[in-house]
Every structure is written in structure tokens, then in C-alpha cells.
Design an enzyme around this catalytic site. Structure first.
Site, PDB file in Angstrom:
ATOM      1  CG  HIS A   1      -6.916   6.050   4.493  1.00 20.07           C
ATOM      2  ND1 HIS A   1      -6.724   7.274   5.131  1.00 20.07           N
ATOM      3  CD2 HIS A   1      -5.840   5.222   5.201  1.00 20.07           C
ATOM      4  CE1 HIS A   1      -6.016   7.544   6.239  1.00 20.07           C
ATOM      5  NE2 HIS A   1      -5.340   6.356   6.299  1.00 20.07           N
TER       6      HIS A   1
ATOM      7  CD  GLU B   1      -2.885   1.143   2.426  1.00 19.33           C
ATOM      8  OE1 GLU B   1      -3.175   2.018   3.132  1.00 19.33           O
ATOM      9  OE2 GLU B   1      -3.249   0.110   2.792  1.00 19.33           O
TER      10      GLU B   1
END
Length: 397
Positions: free
Chosen positions: A317, A240
Site C-alpha cells: 500500500h 481493493e
């Protein structure tokens, strides 16, 4: 229904200490982490102590309709965004139709093209847009996930971000993401640290669950390739945000260089245009907008649609730690899971540390959003006060 006012506010939610004592200090008290600025060793690596910590205060936005009904949204970066809310966006939107979220979104984008669209201005826009959706839900007496098209699942599957893996497993989570302790400047030493860090995490959770890892923009392409090769044996679900968001060419190069681990990014990409570039170049496998930074729920839905058309999932997120992300996850078919960031200490039940009254907390690795109108937040009028720009400037100074 017209908008009466848009303003930055503080929401002073009463806090009481958890009833259950912690077993130990949580990972946020000691986990060594890296950000892009940690290229320079003079800067600390502990959570909350890095440069700019005094500008990262959460900001609430209140949008009041002409009948007195109001919606609340959140964004970040305190005074930096509060100024834009009160002195730019507020006057621009006052008197307009509060249901016209597409039009209002377009107004905000077009009004900031000369001084910050895609940056801090987009963060301020996020808080306003979320407040508009909360207001719309209250006026229509519907939860936001129904305004988005209705539920596509009974509950939202979660993964947890925490280095306290034993506690996360005890709570019933079944997918995990761990932190990043190194910067690309550390070279082979950093690779060795990572090998140990990820290896211990994989040994703890086992190989029959998903494990993710987030470098938070601390790599360049060369180091990211070396990391991906070194960690290949651990079967990561994704890598990520290894690169800074402005490095489009780097994302394209990295995607071509490694094909054994999916790439996820987006929390620091603001607006649909940044995501469109990533997606059209097939530079990512998972889109991760932050609803409090990307432009809000209206913009996140646009990002989702672009990604969906390309067969790419959108997993916001820190989504499950906010009512906004919970409602998004409940309504969007190509959003298969949501992130819950663990900010509390091991041993303390999650319901004892709920950050927003009315927001459901995870149970056994899932969450079910509130079905109350809007985002279901239970905020009392007495807790809401105008943002104090003078006090905030003193803090920054």
C-alpha cells in the site's frame, strides 16, 4: 554494533511552496470518500476531516548506534505510537545488536502479545524496523534494496491513486486507481453513484490500461457482490479492501461469490499472521501490506514469502510514495508494480512536492530508488528533534 538509543522524533523538513502554480485544487480537496465509520451520516467524508484526524500525524523513529550513526523510519498515528516507541520498545532494544533485525523483530512481537500486537503496537514496531534497515544500510554503505538481495528490475513500474486522471495521464502514468464515494448503507443509490464514478474514470483512461478501485473497508459482503456485478463491464484490474480486516469469513465468502475481478487487500492487516490466514484460504489475489503499519520491512518480507509460495503478488500500500516501498519494489520479483498516492494539485511537477529529500519521484509512470546507503534519505541533523509528548497530548485533548 550495539544500539545506543531508540526514540520517537519529529523531523522538521523545511517546506517551500512549489514554484509552479496549480491549475486547480486537487482531488483531496473535494473528493467524497467513505470509511467504515461513515455508516453514520453525522461524520464528514472529506480527506483529513474524518474522526481521529488529530491522531494521524506521521511519526519518525530514530535508532542511534554506539558510533553515532543513525537510521530513520516512519510510521503513523503520532502520540499513540510515540509512547510505545519511547517507553516500551526503546528500553527493550537499547544495547542490542543493531544488525540482528530478525531477533529484534521477534522481540518486539513477543513483547506486545498481551497489549496490542497486530494493532497500534505493530505500527510503532514498523517505524523502528524501518529505522533499523536504514541504519544497517548506512553502516554497510549499501542501499537497502541490495541488502534485500539486489535489484530484480531496472525500474519500478507504478500505478497512481488519484481522481485527477487527466493530470495523472499527463504525467505519464499508465495504470490508475480511483477513490470510493459510497458506503454500503446507501444501497441502490450508492450503486448508481459508483456506476457513474467508475464509468467516467474508465471512459477517461480508456480500456487498454489498468483501472483499480478501492472501497476502503466500507462494504459488507452482500453489497460488495452487488458492486462487483454492477462494475463488471468496466474490466477492473482489482477490487481493493472492500471489507473490514477482521472479517476473515467475509473475505472467504466474497472470494467464492465473485470470480471475475481479483480481490486485493492488506493495508489494514497488521503482521504476517493476518496475511497467512487470508492466503491459506485463497481469499485474496494480491497482498497489500503497508510497510509503515504492518510491522516494517522485516515483516513485509515475511508476508511476501508467504504470498509468493501461494503464487500471489505482493504490492505494498502506497509503496512508491516512500523510500521504503521503492526499495521493496526494486528487490522483490513478485511485486510487479508499486502504488503512488497523489497528494499534490494538478499542474505542479512532482519534483516540486517531494516529501522527503533524497527520495526519487515518479517519471513517466516509473521510479528508480536511490542507490545511496540505507534508504537514501537526505535528512539533516538540525531537522531532528525529540518527540514532544506534552504538546502532542494537548493536541489530542
Amino acid at each position: 554494533m550495539k544500539i545506543k538509543s531508540v526514540r520517537a522524533v519529529s523531523v522538521n523538513i523545511p517546506r517551500t511552496p512549489p514554484k509552479t502554480p496549480a491549475r486547480r485544487d486537487g482531488w483531496n480537496s473535494h473528493a467524497r470518500r467513505a470509511l467504515p465509520i461513515n455508516k453514520y451520516p453525522e461524520f464528514p467524508r472529506m480527506h483529513g476531516s474524518m474522526p481521529g484526524a488529530n491522531t494521524q500525524e506521521e511519526l519518525w523513529v530514530q535508532v542511534v548506534a554506539e558510533d553515532g550513526t543513525y537510521g530513520l523510519g516512519q510510521c503513523s498515528f503520532g502520540e499513540l505510537t510515540a509512547t510505545l516507541v519511547d517507553y516500551h520498545f526503546g528500553p527493550l532494544l537499547a544495547g542490542r545488536d543493531c544488525f540482528a533485525t530478525e531477533f529484534l523483530n521477534d522481540l518486539m512481537w513477543r513483547s506486545t502479545q498481551r497489549f496490542g500486537a497486530g494493532g497500534i503496537a505493530t505500527v510503532a514496531q514498523s517505524g523502528i524496523d524501518l529505522a533499523l534497515w536504514d541504519l544497517k544500510g548506512k553502516l554497510l554503505e549499501q542501499p537497502v534494496y541490495r541488502l534485500l538481495g539486489g535489484p530484480c528490475r531496472d525500474k519500478v513500474d507504478l500505478y497512481v491513486t488519484s481522481d485527477d486522471l487527466d493530470w495523472s495521464m499527463e504525467l505519464g502514468f499508465h495504470a490508475f486507481k480511483v477513490s470510493n464515494p459510497v458506503h454500503y448503507e446507501e444501497g441502490i443509490d450508492g450503486l448508481n453513484i459508483l456506476d457513474d464514478h467508475i464509468g467516467r474514470a474508465r471512459d477517461m483512461v480508456g480500456y487498454d490500461v489498468e483501472l483499480m478501485y478501492n472501497p476502503v473497508m466500507s462494504f459488507n459482503v452482500e453489497f460488495a457482490v452487488r458492486v462487483a456485478e454492477r462494475l463488471r463491464k468496466y474490466g477492473l484490474r482489482w477490487l481493493e479492501e472492500p471489507l473490514i480486516p477482521t472479517d476473515l469469513e467475509g473475505h472467504i465468502e466474497l472470494r467464492k461469490a465473485i470470480n471475475w475481478v481479483p480481490l486485493a487487500t492488506g493495508e489494514d492487516h497488521h503482521g504476517r499472521h493476518a496475511f497467512r490466514q487470508l492466503i491459506e484460504h485463497r481469499a485474496i489475489d494480491i497482498a497489500q501490506p503497508d510497510l509503515k503499519w504492518c510491522g516494517g520491512l522485516t515483516e513485509a518480507v515475511k508476508i511476501y514469502t508467504i504470498a509468493e509460495a501461494a503464487g500471489i503478488a505482493t504490492i505494498p500500500h502506497a509503496g512508491a510514495g516512500t523510500p521504503y516501498g521503492q526499495h521493496f519494489g526494486m528487490a522483490m520479483p513478485e511485486s510487479p508494480m508499486a502504488e503512488f498516492w497523489m497528494g499534490s494539485d494538478p499542474g505542479v511537477p512532482l519534483e516540486e512536492v517531494c516529501p522527503i529529500p533524497g527520495m526519487p519521484m515518479p517519471k513517466d509512470g516509473y521510479v528508480v530508488p536511490s542507490d545511496a546507503p540505507g534508504f537514501g534519505m537526505e535528512i539533516q541533523d538540525a531537522w531532528i528533534t525529540p518527540w514532544d509528548h506534552t504538546a502532542a497530548m494537548k493536541t489530542l485533548g
